[in-house]
Motif scaffolding. Structure first.
Motif, PDB file in Angstrom:
ATOM      1  N   SER A 199       0.836  -1.200   0.000  1.00  0.00           N
ATOM      2  CA  SER A 199       0.000   0.000   0.000  1.00  0.00           C
ATOM      3  C   SER A 199       0.874   1.254   0.000  1.00  0.00           C
ATOM      4  O   SER A 199       2.068   1.194   0.290  1.00  0.00           O
ATOM      5  CB  SER A 199      -0.886   0.014   1.246  1.00  0.00           C
ATOM      6  N   PHE A 200       0.242   2.387  -0.328  1.00  0.00           N
ATOM      7  CA  PHE A 200       0.963   3.664  -0.354  1.00  0.00           C
ATOM      8  C   PHE A 200       1.574   3.932   1.023  1.00  0.00           C
ATOM      9  O   PHE A 200       2.748   4.261   1.153  1.00  0.00           O
ATOM     10  CB  PHE A 200      -0.008   4.778  -0.745  1.00  0.00           C
ATOM     11  N   SER A 201       0.760   3.718   2.074  1.00  0.00           N
ATOM     12  CA  SER A 201       1.262   4.024   3.417  1.00  0.00           C
ATOM     13  C   SER A 201       2.389   3.055   3.799  1.00  0.00           C
ATOM     14  O   SER A 201       3.374   3.447   4.413  1.00  0.00           O
ATOM     15  CB  SER A 201       0.131   3.969   4.439  1.00  0.00           C
ATOM     16  N   GLY A 202       2.242   1.771   3.390  1.00  0.00           N
ATOM     17  CA  GLY A 202       3.274   0.782   3.690  1.00  0.00           C
ATOM     18  C   GLY A 202       4.574   1.138   2.996  1.00  0.00           C
ATOM     19  O   GLY A 202       5.659   1.065   3.582  1.00  0.00           O
ATOM     20  N   GLU A 203       4.446   1.565   1.737  1.00  0.00           N
ATOM     21  CA  GLU A 203       5.632   1.928   0.967  1.00  0.00           C
ATOM     22  C   GLU A 203       6.327   3.155   1.573  1.00  0.00           C
ATOM     23  O   GLU A 203       7.548   3.244   1.621  1.00  0.00           O
ATOM     24  CB  GLU A 203       5.196   2.253  -0.466  1.00  0.00           C
ATOM     25  N   LEU A 204       5.497   4.080   2.040  1.00  0.00           N
ATOM     26  CA  LEU A 204       6.046   5.274   2.689  1.00  0.00           C
ATOM     27  C   LEU A 204       6.840   4.894   3.925  1.00  0.00           C
ATOM     28  O   LEU A 204       7.949   5.359   4.129  1.00  0.00           O
ATOM     29  CB  LEU A 204       4.899   6.193   3.119  1.00  0.00           C
ATOM     30  N   ARG A 205       6.247   3.982   4.734  1.00  0.00           N
ATOM     31  CA  ARG A 205       6.918   3.587   5.972  1.00  0.00           C
ATOM     32  C   ARG A 205       8.262   2.929   5.663  1.00  0.00           C
ATOM     33  O   ARG A 205       9.266   3.211   6.284  1.00  0.00           O
ATOM     34  CB  ARG A 205       6.026   2.636   6.768  1.00  0.00           C
ATOM     35  N   VAL A 223      14.284  17.229  20.706  1.00  0.00           N
ATOM     36  CA  VAL A 223      13.271  16.180  20.889  1.00  0.00           C
ATOM     37  C   VAL A 223      12.133  16.362  19.891  1.00  0.00           C
ATOM     38  O   VAL A 223      11.729  15.420  19.187  1.00  0.00           O
ATOM     39  CB  VAL A 223      12.734  16.190  22.346  1.00  0.00           C
ATOM     40  N   ARG A 224      11.625  17.602  19.819  1.00  0.00           N
ATOM     41  CA  ARG A 224      10.480  17.815  18.920  1.00  0.00           C
ATOM     42  C   ARG A 224      10.888  17.732  17.443  1.00  0.00           C
ATOM     43  O   ARG A 224      10.089  17.352  16.598  1.00  0.00           O
ATOM     44  CB  ARG A 224       9.793  19.142  19.251  1.00  0.00           C
ATOM     45  N   LEU A 225      12.136  18.039  17.142  1.00  0.00           N
ATOM     46  CA  LEU A 225      12.599  17.841  15.758  1.00  0.00           C
ATOM     47  C   LEU A 225      12.628  16.357  15.412  1.00  0.00           C
ATOM     48  O   LEU A 225      12.268  15.962  14.297  1.00  0.00           O
ATOM     49  CB  LEU A 225      13.992  18.450  15.560  1.00  0.00           C
ATOM     50  N   ALA A 226      13.039  15.548  16.382  1.00  0.00           N
ATOM     51  CA  ALA A 226      13.069  14.094  16.150  1.00  0.00           C
ATOM     52  C   ALA A 226      11.647  13.564  15.964  1.00  0.00           C
ATOM     53  O   ALA A 226      11.394  12.715  15.100  1.00  0.00           O
ATOM     54  CB  ALA A 226      13.761  13.396  17.318  1.00  0.00           C
ATOM     55  N   VAL A 227      10.704  14.098  16.757  1.00  0.00           N
ATOM     56  CA  VAL A 227       9.303  13.675  16.607  1.00  0.00           C
ATOM     57  C   VAL A 227       8.778  14.125  15.239  1.00  0.00           C
ATOM     58  O   VAL A 227       8.103  13.378  14.528  1.00  0.00           O
ATOM     59  CB  VAL A 227       8.423  14.252  17.748  1.00  0.00           C
ATOM     60  N   ALA A 228       9.108  15.368  14.873  1.00  0.00           N
ATOM     61  CA  ALA A 228       8.647  15.891  13.572  1.00  0.00           C
ATOM     62  C   ALA A 228       9.139  15.002  12.433  1.00  0.00           C
ATOM     63  O   ALA A 228       8.406  14.709  11.497  1.00  0.00           O
ATOM     64  CB  ALA A 228       9.140  17.323  13.385  1.00  0.00           C
ATOM     65  N   GLU A 229      10.380  14.563  12.537  1.00  0.00           N
ATOM     66  CA  GLU A 229      10.923  13.719  11.466  1.00  0.00           C
ATOM     67  C   GLU A 229      10.110  12.436  11.337  1.00  0.00           C
ATOM     68  O   GLU A 229       9.843  11.955  10.235  1.00  0.00           O
ATOM     69  CB  GLU A 229      12.405  13.408  11.709  1.00  0.00           C
ATOM     70  N   LYS A 230       9.686  11.908  12.479  1.00  0.00           N
ATOM     71  CA  LYS A 230       8.851  10.700  12.457  1.00  0.00           C
ATOM     72  C   LYS A 230       7.470  11.002  11.858  1.00  0.00           C
ATOM     73  O   LYS A 230       6.842  10.146  11.253  1.00  0.00           O
ATOM     74  CB  LYS A 230       8.651  10.168  13.881  1.00  0.00           C
ATOM     75  N   MET A 231       6.997  12.235  12.079  1.00  0.00           N
ATOM     76  CA  MET A 231       5.653  12.596  11.612  1.00  0.00           C
ATOM     77  C   MET A 231       5.597  12.865  10.104  1.00  0.00           C
ATOM     78  O   MET A 231       4.523  12.890   9.510  1.00  0.00           O
ATOM     79  CB  MET A 231       5.176  13.887  12.317  1.00  0.00           C
ATOM     80  N   LEU A 232       6.761  13.088   9.503  1.00  0.00           N
ATOM     81  CA  LEU A 232       6.771  13.519   8.098  1.00  0.00           C
ATOM     82  C   LEU A 232       6.036  12.543   7.179  1.00  0.00           C
ATOM     83  O   LEU A 232       5.310  12.944   6.275  1.00  0.00           O
ATOM     84  CB  LEU A 232       8.210  13.743   7.625  1.00  0.00           C
ATOM     85  N   SER A 233       6.211  11.250   7.445  1.00  0.00           N
ATOM     86  CA  SER A 233       5.562  10.264   6.558  1.00  0.00           C
ATOM     87  C   SER A 233       4.046  10.367   6.637  1.00  0.00           C
ATOM     88  O   SER A 233       3.348  10.267   5.625  1.00  0.00           O
ATOM     89  CB  SER A 233       6.019   8.847   6.907  1.00  0.00           C
TER      90      SER A 233
END
Ligand SMILES: [Fe+2]
Ligand SMILES: [Fe+2]
Length: 300
Positions: A2-8, A243-253
């Motif tokens: 799936s699109f989301s799977g491929e993104l992950r 910390v919040r930059l690291a969280v943001a990076e995780k949120m990008l997908s």
């Protein structure tokens, strides 16, 4: 997959992207001084009542007073454009120029909804003039007309349609969340925006090069928006600690997934691989490297 799977999957691969690396206290302070100076030189003085800038206004007055339109047969059929403008998924068999126009129109809806929502709840007169956020808000307001102006070059007029509900939820939440949280979503949204605008600007070179003057107008309009958006990315980064930059990076997908699922024309136009690669790289410096009015932080 799936699109989301491929993104992950694709998100697991890249090393830490430059834009998510934290700045030192000195770098953040220096950045704010430099960015404010850049905004003052680029935009001029804020007119809070008219929601415009003294210097920037001249560019838009020129666009208004000197409209540029493609000549000859229309490259996008306005009826086909209008018929698909409010479809969540476009009808099959559309050519690239039509998909491009639809992607531009739908991106504008997302931008306009976000900025109008924020402006309706903000008394600009009370915003401090020495705060980059005051400039950013008005720049975003200008963007809502930039994309509309780009479509006018093709002889198209977009309607004031609301964005899909998921996009609305995302843009409205950015306003209501405490700044400590909203800047993470804002950083991701601005990065996705830069990737999307860069792709659209490059595709315009391919699609409309047969008429140099109209293409030049589209190029100038996208330059306006891209230079602004890259500044917004840097500003959002400056507001976040490690910390919040690291969280943001995780949120990008997740933010990417929401945005491009709501505007499927992007995937139809660029293909999934190119789309993912562009957003994944998050190369905001490269997105504006060709523009001499870009803002380059001193720490880069
Ligand atoms: Fe924008
Ligand atoms: Fe922005």
């Amino acid at each position: 997959m799936s699109f989301s799977g491929e993104l992950r999957e694709s998100w697991k691969k890249p090393p830490k992207r430059e834009i998510f690396k934290p700045l030192s206290r000195e770098q953040r302070s220096q950045f704010l001084d430099d960015y404010l100076e850049h905004l003052g030189q680029r935009d001029g003085v804020i007119d809070p009542v008219q929601r415009r800038f003294s210097i920037r206004e001249q560019f838009f007055r020129d666009v208004e007073e000197n409209p540029v339109r493609r000549t000859g047969a229309l490259v996008v059929d306005p009826l086909v454009f209008a018929r698909n403008e409010d479809k969540s998924y476009p009808e099959t068999g559309l050519d690239e120029a039509t998909l491009w126009a639809l992607a531009v129109a739908k991106t504008n809806r997302a931008e306009r909804d976000g900025v109008e929502y924020a402006l309706a709840r903000t008394d600009i007169k009370t915003l401090p003039r020495d705060d980059p956020y005051s400039y950013i808000l008005i720049e975003e307001f200008y963007h809502t007309r930039i994309l509309s102006d780009a479509l006018s070059v093709l002889g198209l007029e977009m309607r004031d349609l609301p964005p899909p509900k998921t996009t609305q939820l995302l843009t409205h939440s950015m306003y209501h969340l405490p700044k400590a949280f909203s800047h993470m979503t804002i950083l991701c949204s601005e990065i996705v925006g830069v990737a999307g605008f860069r792709l659209l600007a490059d595709k315009a070179q391919e699609l409309f090069s047969d008429q140099p003057q109209p293409l030049q107008r589209i190029t100038e309009l996208f330059q306006q928006i891209l230079v602004d958006e890259v500044g917004h990315v840097h500003y959002a980064r400056s507001q976040l600690g490690p910390v919040r930059l690291a969280v943001a990076e995780k949120m990008l997908s997740t933010v990417t997934q929401r945005f491009f699922e709501d505007i499927p024309e992007f995937e139809l136009l660029f293909g999934r691989e190119k789309l993912l690669k562009t957003v994944n790289t998050a190369d905001v410096a490269g997105a504006v490297a060709q523009y001499n009015d870009r803002f380059v932080p001193k720490y880069e």
